[in-house]
Structure formats: structure tokens, C-alpha cells
Design a protein around this motif. Structure first.
Motif, PDB file in Angstrom:
ATOM      1  N   GLN A   1       8.998 -11.525   7.322  1.00  0.00           N
ATOM      2  CA  GLN A   1       9.547 -12.297   6.362  1.00  0.00           C
ATOM      3  C   GLN A   1      10.847 -12.691   7.257  1.00  0.00           C
ATOM      4  O   GLN A   1      11.500 -11.874   7.779  1.00  0.00           O
ATOM      5  CB  GLN A   1      10.047 -11.053   5.382  1.00  0.00           C
TER       6      GLN A   1
ATOM      7  N   GLN B   1       5.226  -9.403  -8.459  1.00  0.00           N
ATOM      8  CA  GLN B   1       4.155  -9.350  -9.459  1.00  0.00           C
ATOM      9  C   GLN B   1       3.736  -8.097  -9.907  1.00  0.00           C
ATOM     10  O   GLN B   1       4.039  -6.968  -9.199  1.00  0.00           O
ATOM     11  CB  GLN B   1       2.759  -9.594  -8.976  1.00  0.00           C
TER      12      GLN B   1
ATOM     13  N   PRO C   1     -11.850 -10.419   0.427  1.00  0.00           N
ATOM     14  CA  PRO C   1     -13.094 -11.119   0.656  1.00  0.00           C
ATOM     15  C   PRO C   1     -14.264 -10.848  -0.301  1.00  0.00           C
ATOM     16  O   PRO C   1     -14.953 -11.913  -0.457  1.00  0.00           O
ATOM     17  CB  PRO C   1     -13.585 -10.790   2.034  1.00  0.00           C
TER      18      PRO C   1
ATOM     19  N   THR D   1       9.344  -6.107  -7.186  1.00  0.00           N
ATOM     20  CA  THR D   1       8.097  -6.813  -6.763  1.00  0.00           C
ATOM     21  C   THR D   1       7.882  -8.149  -7.582  1.00  0.00           C
ATOM     22  O   THR D   1       8.071  -8.234  -8.654  1.00  0.00           O
ATOM     23  CB  THR D   1       6.821  -5.752  -7.272  1.00  0.00           C
TER      24      THR D   1
ATOM     25  N   HIS E   1       0.880  -1.144  -0.055  1.00  0.00           N
ATOM     26  CA  HIS E   1      -0.070   0.132   0.045  1.00  0.00           C
ATOM     27  C   HIS E   1       0.879   1.240  -0.211  1.00  0.00           C
ATOM     28  O   HIS E   1       0.631   2.114  -0.640  1.00  0.00           O
ATOM     29  CB  HIS E   1      -0.768   0.000   1.119  1.00  0.00           C
ATOM     30  N   ALA E   2       1.860   1.231   0.919  1.00  0.00           N
ATOM     31  CA  ALA E   2       2.649   2.502   1.024  1.00  0.00           C
ATOM     32  C   ALA E   2       3.477   2.830  -0.262  1.00  0.00           C
ATOM     33  O   ALA E   2       3.521   3.978  -0.585  1.00  0.00           O
ATOM     34  CB  ALA E   2       3.519   2.467   2.549  1.00  0.00           C
TER      35      ALA E   2
HETATM   36  C1  LIG Z   1      -8.364 -11.595   4.144  1.00  0.00           C
HETATM   37  C2  LIG Z   1      -7.581 -10.699   4.520  1.00  0.00           C
HETATM   38  C3  LIG Z   1      -8.625  -9.301   4.855  1.00  0.00           C
HETATM   39  C4  LIG Z   1      -8.055  -8.428   4.895  1.00  0.00           C
HETATM   40  N1  LIG Z   1      -8.740  -7.349   5.125  1.00  0.00           N
HETATM   41  C5  LIG Z   1      -8.315  -6.049   5.512  1.00  0.00           C
HETATM   42  C6  LIG Z   1      -9.110  -4.749   5.547  1.00  0.00           C
HETATM   43  O1  LIG Z   1     -10.134  -4.894   5.238  1.00  0.00           O
HETATM   44  N2  LIG Z   1      -8.651  -3.760   6.024  1.00  0.00           N
HETATM   45  C7  LIG Z   1      -7.417  -3.820   6.764  1.00  0.00           C
HETATM   46  O2  LIG Z   1      -7.016  -2.601   7.169  1.00  0.00           O
HETATM   47  N3  LIG Z   1      -6.546  -4.855   6.605  1.00  0.00           N
HETATM   48  C8  LIG Z   1      -6.921  -6.019   6.068  1.00  0.00           C
HETATM   49  N4  LIG Z   1      -6.176  -7.190   6.293  1.00  0.00           N
HETATM   50  C9  LIG Z   1      -4.692  -6.970   6.623  1.00  0.00           C
HETATM   51  C10 LIG Z   1      -3.881  -6.534   5.520  1.00  0.00           C
HETATM   52  O3  LIG Z   1      -3.870  -7.498   4.712  1.00  0.00           O
HETATM   53  C11 LIG Z   1      -2.376  -6.030   5.851  1.00  0.00           C
HETATM   54  O4  LIG Z   1      -2.213  -5.606   7.184  1.00  0.00           O
HETATM   55  C12 LIG Z   1      -1.991  -5.248   4.525  1.00  0.00           C
HETATM   56  O5  LIG Z   1      -2.121  -5.993   3.503  1.00  0.00           O
HETATM   57  C13 LIG Z   1      -0.628  -4.724   5.003  1.00  0.00           C
HETATM   58  O6  LIG Z   1      -0.260  -3.922   3.811  1.00  0.00           O
HETATM   59  P1  LIG Z   1       1.349  -3.921   3.453  1.00  0.00           P
HETATM   60  O7  LIG Z   1       1.289  -2.787   2.479  1.00  0.00           O
HETATM   61  O8  LIG Z   1       2.011  -3.751   4.602  1.00  0.00           O
HETATM   62  O9  LIG Z   1       1.649  -5.159   2.694  1.00  0.00           O
HETATM   63  P2  LIG Z   1       0.940  -6.013   1.570  1.00  0.00           P
HETATM   64  O10 LIG Z   1      -0.386  -5.582   1.209  1.00  0.00           O
HETATM   65  O11 LIG Z   1       0.963  -7.485   2.061  1.00  0.00           O
HETATM   66  O12 LIG Z   1       2.117  -5.737   0.181  1.00  0.00           O
HETATM   67  C14 LIG Z   1       3.210  -6.368   0.338  1.00  0.00           C
HETATM   68  C15 LIG Z   1       3.669  -6.521  -1.169  1.00  0.00           C
HETATM   69  O13 LIG Z   1       5.209  -6.756  -1.023  1.00  0.00           O
HETATM   70  C16 LIG Z   1       5.170  -7.769  -1.947  1.00  0.00           C
HETATM   71  N5  LIG Z   1       6.032  -8.765  -1.396  1.00  0.00           N
HETATM   72  C17 LIG Z   1       6.108  -9.757  -0.313  1.00  0.00           C
HETATM   73  N6  LIG Z   1       7.219 -10.405  -0.435  1.00  0.00           N
HETATM   74  C18 LIG Z   1       8.202  -9.763  -1.014  1.00  0.00           C
HETATM   75  C19 LIG Z   1       9.628 -10.040  -1.201  1.00  0.00           C
HETATM   76  N7  LIG Z   1      10.101 -11.077  -0.467  1.00  0.00           N
HETATM   77  N8  LIG Z   1      10.108  -9.564  -2.065  1.00  0.00           N
HETATM   78  C20 LIG Z   1       9.489  -8.320  -2.838  1.00  0.00           C
HETATM   79  N9  LIG Z   1       8.345  -8.112  -2.676  1.00  0.00           N
HETATM   80  C21 LIG Z   1       7.495  -8.825  -1.821  1.00  0.00           C
HETATM   81  C22 LIG Z   1       3.886  -8.405  -2.265  1.00  0.00           C
HETATM   82  O14 LIG Z   1       3.665  -9.086  -3.509  1.00  0.00           O
HETATM   83  C23 LIG Z   1       3.006  -7.311  -1.898  1.00  0.00           C
HETATM   84  O15 LIG Z   1       2.654  -6.762  -3.118  1.00  0.00           O
HETATM   85  C24 LIG Z   1      -6.627  -8.220   5.771  1.00  0.00           C
HETATM   86  C25 LIG Z   1      -5.795  -9.546   5.695  1.00  0.00           C
HETATM   87  C26 LIG Z   1      -6.588 -10.521   5.127  1.00  0.00           C
HETATM   88  C27 LIG Z   1      -5.399 -11.955   5.289  1.00  0.00           C
END
Ligand SMILES: Cc1cc2nc3c(=O)[nH]c(=O)nc-3n(C[C@H](O)[C@H](O)[C@H](O)COP(=O)(O)OP(=O)(O)OC[C@H]3O[C@@H](n4cnc5c(N)ncnc54)[C@H](O)[C@@H]3O)c2cc1C
Length: 366
Positions: A242, A46, A56, A44, A21-22
Motif C-alpha cells: 500500500q 467492507q 478461484p 475495514t 486473515h490475521a
Molecule cells: C486469485 C488468488 C488466489 C490466491 N489463493 C491463495 C491460496 O489458495 N492460498 C494462499 O496461501 N494464498 C493465496 N493467494 C495469496 C493471498 O491472496 C494473499 O497472500 C493473502 O490474501 C494475504 O492475506 P492478508 O490477510 O495479508 O490480506 P488480505 O486477505 O488481502 O486482506 C486485507 C484486508 O484489508 C482490507 N484493506 C485493504 N486496503 C485497506 C485500506 N487501505 N484500509 C483498510 N483496509 C484495507 C481489505 O479489504 C481486506 O479485507 C491468492 C491470491 C490470489 C490473487
């Protein structure tokens, strides 16, 4: 800080790890003021990022996958950022180098981490017999091929995500028996009552006080109360770091997430930033959720530029109460903030509007 070599060539190398997201929002914001002497790479796995808030809804059939995805490749191209397809395998913050799964490496001056979290796999059998919720793209592909045909589905983990998924599955596959396993109550008060009623209305069998202790071939879910055979087990419980973060040389919390200050800068290595689930704020801990990941984004984007321009950092201060909108299978949701909660079809429409607005900002032209 940029090292002497890069200052000599006049180029500062910024590497963005993960397109969460960020970083998606940072790409949008930075597009307008990336200085010319900056070389930026986005690593990334993907070219598309799947937005967790709508997962969901994809399972329930309210959205197709494309409606829940952000086109990182397009955002990167517009911001003049090089997209490097791949997954981070290791990070060495003292050598200022990132290694990818394919064996290649990237040297950097400034690194920013937004790679999210993983479902835990310490429970015996969870890695072999359960379908992990992350990466979402793989999960959703498997859901279409295996999930729709399954008639006995177990969901391990009754946080908001697990509950939403269990109800979404019942909505999409009414013929399926859906059991939701949880080791403890994640919610209390009126919100817990509303959620319990919603699960019951959807026909989800909630097994409370039933920590899954193992998964066996079958798959069979094992708890202290007995064993339950299923066609499919979905693992949504918990969020772990991770594994390469802990070995990177960065200071981490006990769970292995990067410890950052209010500017989202690593405590031990100020040339590394972290946001979203990857980061833990040392002085203002908050739950790991997409809501916080979204709120980190503008601060991260501003501070990357502040660092490059030698300006003072902007601080992030988490809100004490966050709005949660929990979808309940059909087009119905529960809203809660602090001690307040309410529910109805209007709450789903509100969530739908917010989610679609979030996605739409990344596809605007110009
Ligand atoms: C079913 C479900 C529903 C959810 N619904 C909500 C909701 O409605 N509201 C809410 O606030 N939270 C929700 N959450 C929690 C939410 O998913 C996480 O807190 C959120 O996605 C974290 O965001 P992020 O940007 O840190 O990471 P992510 O959204 O997980 O993004 C991480 C990115 O990094 C990439 N990545 C991963 N590993 C690597 C690597 N080794 N090297 C390079 N890239 C990598 C991935 O491909 C991904 O694009 C939900 C979680 C689940 C499981």
C-alpha cells in the motif's frame, strides 16, 4: 506504547487496520480476553472479508460468494470492537494517527496492520484497461457482469493465483479462449510439469517468457512477441505494498512492506504490529501468501495481549516448507510441499475441506 493521556483516562486505544486473515482470527481469539480498559476499532472498507483461497472456486462456480466470506461486522460486534467503515489513506506513526479516505482520523496508542497487498499498476495501461484482482469483492462483481460474457480473456501473471484463475475461467466458460501471460517460470521440477499438464488439459494457452509490457485500448496485450486483442484482461501479477505505508514513518523493506521482528512488531515503532502481506519479517523472509497470513494470526493476537499486560512477546517462526493446494478448474487439484507433489480429485476435496473449515470457524455460534 500507550501515551500519558490515555493512561490518565485509563483507556488504551487499539486500532486494527484492515480485516485480513490475521485480524479476523485475532477478533475471534481476543473476544474472550479483551480487558475492559481497552477500546478497539477495526477499520475495514467492507463488513465482509473475502477469503482468497476460495476466490478461484467462486470464479469456477464451485462456491457462491457468501460461502467464501467472513462476517467481520459480526466478529467485531461479538468482541466488543467498533467497526469503522472506510479505507486507510495515510498513517503517521509519530503522531499516532490514521487518516481515512473520507477525511476522518483516528488517534491510537497501539496500531496493528493487516491490509494485505495490491496488484502492481506500473505497467502502462494496467490501471485503465485491466481488471485488478483486488479488492476481491469488486473483482468478483465485475467477473459476473463482464467476465461471463467475454470470449477472449487474458490473465497476466502465472503465479499460483493466476494459474488457478485461468483454469477456473476455462472451467466456467468453456467457450472462452484463455491466454495466460508470464515473464518467467514461477515453479520448477515435477510441480512445474504437473502445472503445465493441468493448464493444457484445461485448454489454457500459456504464453511463457511473455512479460506484458503494456496494455492498450481494446484492450490489447503487448509483449515482446507481439500484440493480442482481448475482451477482458485480468491482472494477477505481483503484490505491491500500500503506498501510504512507505510514507508512514515506519521502517519498510525495499518494496514498501513493514519490517517486523519475530513478534510481528515494527522494528522502528514497537507500538505498531503488522501481519500478513503487509509485513516482512526482517530475519526470516518468506513469500507473501494467505498461508503465512493465517499463521501470523495467533502470534499477533497473543502479542497484542502480551503488550497490554506487560508480558514477554511470543515469537513467530515460519515453517520452512508449506503445503500448497492449487485448484485446476474442475474439482481437481495439485498438492505440493517442499520437493513432494501429487494430484487428483482427492487433493481438491482436501483443499475444499481445509477452506471450508477455515471459514466455518468464524461463523460458529457462542
Ligand atoms: C486469485 C488468488 C488466489 C490466491 N489463493 C491463495 C491460496 O489458495 N492460498 C494462499 O496461501 N494464498 C493465496 N493467494 C495469496 C493471498 O491472496 C494473499 O497472500 C493473502 O490474501 C494475504 O492475506 P492478508 O490477510 O495479508 O490480506 P488480505 O486477505 O488481502 O486482506 C486485507 C484486508 O484489508 C482490507 N484493506 C485493504 N486496503 C485497506 C485500506 N487501505 N484500509 C483498510 N483496509 C484495507 C481489505 O479489504 C481486506 O479485507 C491468492 C491470491 C490470489 C490473487
Amino acid at each position: 506504547m500507550p501515551d500519558a493521556r490515555s493512561w490518565q483516562t485509563g483507556v488504551t486505544r487499539l486500532v486494527l487496520l484492515g480485516g485480513g486473515h490475521a485480524h479476523a482470527l485475532a477478533l475471534l481469539r481476543l473476544r474472550d480476553f479483551f480487558p475492559r480498559h481497552l477500546q478497539v476499532k477495526l477499520v475495514t472498507p467492507q463488513p465482509l472479508h473475502t477469503y482468497s483461497g476460495m476466490v478461484p472456486g467462486v470464479v469456477a462456480g464451485h462456491y457462491c460468494l457468501a460461502e467464501a466470506q467472513i462476517d467481520l461486522a459480526r466478529l467485531a460486534a461479538r468482541a466488543g470492537v467498533e467497526l469503522v467503515p472506510g479505507s486507510v489513506r495515510a498513517l503517521d506513526v509519530d503522531a499516532k494517527c490514521v487518516w481515512l479516505e473520507d477525511g476522518s482520523s483516528i488517534a491510537y496508542d497501539i496500531a496493528s496492520l493487516n491490509t494485505g497487498s495490491l496488484p502492481p499498476t506500473q505497467v502502462p495501461g494496467s490501471a485503465e484497461y485491466a481488471l485488478g484482482i483486488k479488492p476481491f469483492e469488486k473483482f468478483l462483481q465485475q467477473w459476473e457482469t463482464r467476465g461471463l460474457a467475454a470470449r477472449r480473456i487474458a490473465v497476466a501473471g502465472a503465479g499460483a493465483g493466476g494459474m488457478e484463475l485461468a483454469m477456473a475461467i476455462r472451467h466456467r466458460v468453456p467457450a472462452a479462449r484463455v491466454s495466460l501471460f508470464s515473464d518467467r517460470a514461477m515453479f520448477s521440477g515435477t510441480l512445474a510439469l504437473r502445472l503445465a499438464r493441468a493448464l493444457e488439459r484445461c485448454g489454457v494457452e500459456h504464453r511463457v517468457d511473455s512479460a506484458v509490457t503494456a496494455l492498450e485500448p481494446g484492450p490489447v496485450v503487448v509483449t515482446q512477441h507481439g500484440r493480442e486483442a482481448c475482451d477482458l484482461v485480468l491482472w494477477t501479477a505481483g503484490a505491491v505494498a500500500q503506498p501510504w505505508l512507505k510514507k508512514s514513518g515506519l521502517q519498510t523493506d525495499a518494496a514498501g512492506f513493514v519490517l517486523v521482528d519475530a513478534a510481528l512488531r515494527s522494528h522502528s515503532h514497537p507500538d505498531v504490529f503488522a501481519a500478513g502481506d503487509s509485513a516482512t519479517l526482517r530475519d526470516a523472509r518468506h513469500p507473501k501468501s494467505g498461508v503465512y497470513a493465517v499463521r501470523h494470526a495467533p502470534v499477533l493476537a497473543a502479542n497484542l495481549v502480551n503488550l497490554l499486560e506487560g508480558r514477554q512477546m511470543t515469537d513467530y517462526s515460519p515453517q520452512s516448507r508449506q503445503l500448497a493446494l492449487i485448484s485446476c478448474g474442475g474439482k481437481y487439484a495439485i498438492a505440493s510441499r517442499g520437493g513432494w507433489s501429487a494430484e487428483g480429485a482427492w487433493a481438491w476435496r482436501w483443499k475444499n475441506w481445509l477452506d471450508r473449515r477455515w471459514i466455518a470457524r468464524f461463523s460458529q455460534r457462542g
